[in-house]
Scaffold this motif. Structure first.
Motif, PDB file in Angstrom:
ATOM      1  N   GLN A  47      42.107  25.808  36.450  1.00  0.00           N
ATOM      2  CA  GLN A  47      41.227  26.393  35.443  1.00  0.00           C
ATOM      3  C   GLN A  47      40.734  27.777  35.858  1.00  0.00           C
ATOM      4  OE1 GLN A  47      38.245  23.785  33.736  1.00  0.00           O
ATOM      5  NE2 GLN A  47      39.616  22.029  33.828  1.00  0.00           N
ATOM      6  N   HIS A  48      40.698  28.053  37.140  1.00  0.00           N
ATOM      7  CA  HIS A  48      40.375  29.406  37.593  1.00  0.00           C
ATOM      8  C   HIS A  48      41.478  30.382  37.173  1.00  0.00           C
ATOM      9  CE1 HIS A  48      36.742  28.698  39.945  1.00  0.00           C
ATOM     10  NE2 HIS A  48      37.277  27.538  40.274  1.00  0.00           N
ATOM     11  N   ALA A  49      42.710  29.924  37.234  1.00  0.00           N
ATOM     12  CA  ALA A  49      43.819  30.766  36.781  1.00  0.00           C
ATOM     13  C   ALA A  49      43.676  31.054  35.291  1.00  0.00           C
ATOM     14  CB  ALA A  49      45.149  30.072  37.074  1.00  0.00           C
ATOM     15  N   ASP A  50      43.220  30.054  34.529  1.00  0.00           N
ATOM     16  CA  ASP A  50      43.000  30.249  33.096  1.00  0.00           C
ATOM     17  C   ASP A  50      41.893  31.269  32.842  1.00  0.00           C
ATOM     18  OD1 ASP A  50      44.951  28.335  32.602  1.00  0.00           O
ATOM     19  OD2 ASP A  50      43.504  26.709  32.279  1.00  0.00           O
ATOM     20  N   LEU A  51      40.828  31.212  33.651  1.00  0.00           N
ATOM     21  CA  LEU A  51      39.731  32.171  33.510  1.00  0.00           C
ATOM     22  C   LEU A  51      40.221  33.580  33.789  1.00  0.00           C
ATOM     23  CD1 LEU A  51      36.742  32.980  33.184  1.00  0.00           C
ATOM     24  CD2 LEU A  51      36.430  32.394  35.612  1.00  0.00           C
ATOM     25  N   ALA A  52      40.992  33.741  34.867  1.00  0.00           N
ATOM     26  CA  ALA A  52      41.522  35.063  35.211  1.00  0.00           C
ATOM     27  C   ALA A  52      42.414  35.588  34.090  1.00  0.00           C
ATOM     28  CB  ALA A  52      42.301  34.983  36.514  1.00  0.00           C
ATOM     29  N   ALA A  53      43.213  34.704  33.494  1.00  0.00           N
ATOM     30  CA  ALA A  53      44.096  35.106  32.390  1.00  0.00           C
ATOM     31  C   ALA A  53      43.278  35.484  31.160  1.00  0.00           C
ATOM     32  CB  ALA A  53      45.067  33.982  32.064  1.00  0.00           C
ATOM     33  N   HIS A  54      42.165  34.768  30.933  1.00  0.00           N
ATOM     34  CA  HIS A  54      41.298  35.061  29.789  1.00  0.00           C
ATOM     35  C   HIS A  54      40.687  36.456  29.904  1.00  0.00           C
ATOM     36  CE1 HIS A  54      38.308  34.305  26.596  1.00  0.00           C
ATOM     37  NE2 HIS A  54      37.430  34.853  27.420  1.00  0.00           N
ATOM     38  N   LEU A  55      40.281  36.823  31.109  1.00  0.00           N
ATOM     39  CA  LEU A  55      39.640  38.124  31.313  1.00  0.00           C
ATOM     40  C   LEU A  55      40.645  39.246  31.508  1.00  0.00           C
ATOM     41  CD1 LEU A  55      36.671  37.067  33.612  1.00  0.00           C
ATOM     42  CD2 LEU A  55      36.582  37.681  31.200  1.00  0.00           C
ATOM     43  N   VAL A  56      41.860  38.892  31.852  1.00  0.00           N
ATOM     44  CA  VAL A  56      42.954  39.845  32.070  1.00  0.00           C
ATOM     45  C   VAL A  56      42.464  40.979  32.966  1.00  0.00           C
ATOM     46  CG1 VAL A  56      44.883  41.032  30.971  1.00  0.00           C
ATOM     47  CG2 VAL A  56      43.696  39.251  29.718  1.00  0.00           C
ATOM     48  N   ALA A 102      39.485  34.322  42.142  1.00  0.00           N
ATOM     49  CA  ALA A 102      40.170  34.524  40.860  1.00  0.00           C
ATOM     50  C   ALA A 102      39.778  35.834  40.192  1.00  0.00           C
ATOM     51  CB  ALA A 102      39.876  33.356  39.924  1.00  0.00           C
ATOM     52  N   LEU A 103      38.506  36.237  40.364  1.00  0.00           N
ATOM     53  CA  LEU A 103      38.010  37.422  39.663  1.00  0.00           C
ATOM     54  C   LEU A 103      37.903  38.657  40.549  1.00  0.00           C
ATOM     55  CD1 LEU A 103      35.275  35.907  37.318  1.00  0.00           C
ATOM     56  CD2 LEU A 103      37.732  36.201  36.944  1.00  0.00           C
ATOM     57  N   LEU A 104      38.460  38.582  41.743  1.00  0.00           N
ATOM     58  CA  LEU A 104      38.365  39.718  42.657  1.00  0.00           C
ATOM     59  C   LEU A 104      38.970  40.994  42.086  1.00  0.00           C
ATOM     60  CD1 LEU A 104      37.084  40.321  45.330  1.00  0.00           C
ATOM     61  CD2 LEU A 104      39.169  39.557  46.480  1.00  0.00           C
TER      62      LEU A 104
END
Length: 212
Positions: A47-56, A102-104
């Motif tokens: 789900q962290h990967a999904d968050l990173a993809a959401h924020l692009v 994920a958000l680095l």
């Protein structure tokens, strides 16, 4: 300013989200139960990967790692089963690290800030007994934050660790000392003041340095 808050569906996370929206900041809130904009169980790496993809490639100016659990409240010394330890650390410690990881790229793009909500229960100088899992996990989150402050300094990313106070929420209970609005107002002042010069700080919601 773009703010990302984990655990924004209830408690202090939701109140922080409300305050940032009210002052006009862009907000991305997450919650594992779907009660915020983005579904995120911080203990689930996928789900962290999904968050990173959401924020692009959206820059993140402030990441507030708020999601946490207090599963061992009221446990006796003969309690504290192993799976309770694993679940608590997966959320309160590993979940923080995975969110930062994920958000680095987004944080680096903004030279943003990272905030970790720990607790006074993380302090080794306050040891009244009980709540072993929660205390240990929040102490680990404090240690994680201080080491992240060292490693991310060269990227221009400041990291602060904060005790939000004993807050009248579902977790804190009705006997708590301050309201979620009081906590949020004080914390936002702390987050605004956080800089590379103060990176690694452990402070209370009202601006006092906390003992380790």
């Amino acid at each position: 300013m773009h703010v990302v808050i984990t655990g924004a569906g209830r408690g202090i996370g939701r109140t922080l989200a409300d305050h940032y929206r009210a002052r006009g900041d862009a907000l991305t809130g997450t919650a594992r139960d779907g009660s915020a904009q983005v579904v995120l169980d911080v203990a689930d790496p996928s789900q962290h990967a999904d968050l990173a993809a959401h924020l692009v490639d959206q820059p993140v100016d402030l990441l507030i790692c708020n999601a946490g659990v207090y599963l061992d409240k009221g446990q006796g010394i003969d309690g504290y089963p192993a799976d309770m330890w694993a679940q608590s650390f997966a959320t309160n410690v590993t979940g923080v690290f995975l969110t930062v990881q994920a958000l680095l790229p987004n944080l680096r793009a903004a030279r943003g800030k990272i905030v970790i909500l720990s607790s006074q229960m993380a302090s080794h100088t306050r040891a009244p007994g009980g709540s072993y899992i929660y205390r240990a996990s929040k102490a680990a989150a404090l240690n994680l934050g201080r080491n992240l402050a060292t490693d991310l300094h060269a990227d221009g990313i400041a990291v602060g660790i904060y005790h939000p106070g004993w807050v009248k929420t579902e977790m804190g209970g009705s006997a708590a000392e301050i309201t979620s609005d009081q906590a949020a107002e004080g914390l936002i002042e702390r987050f605004d003041a956080l800089s590379l010069e103060t990176s690694g700080c452990f402070e209370t919601w009202d601006g006092r340095p906390h003992v380790y």
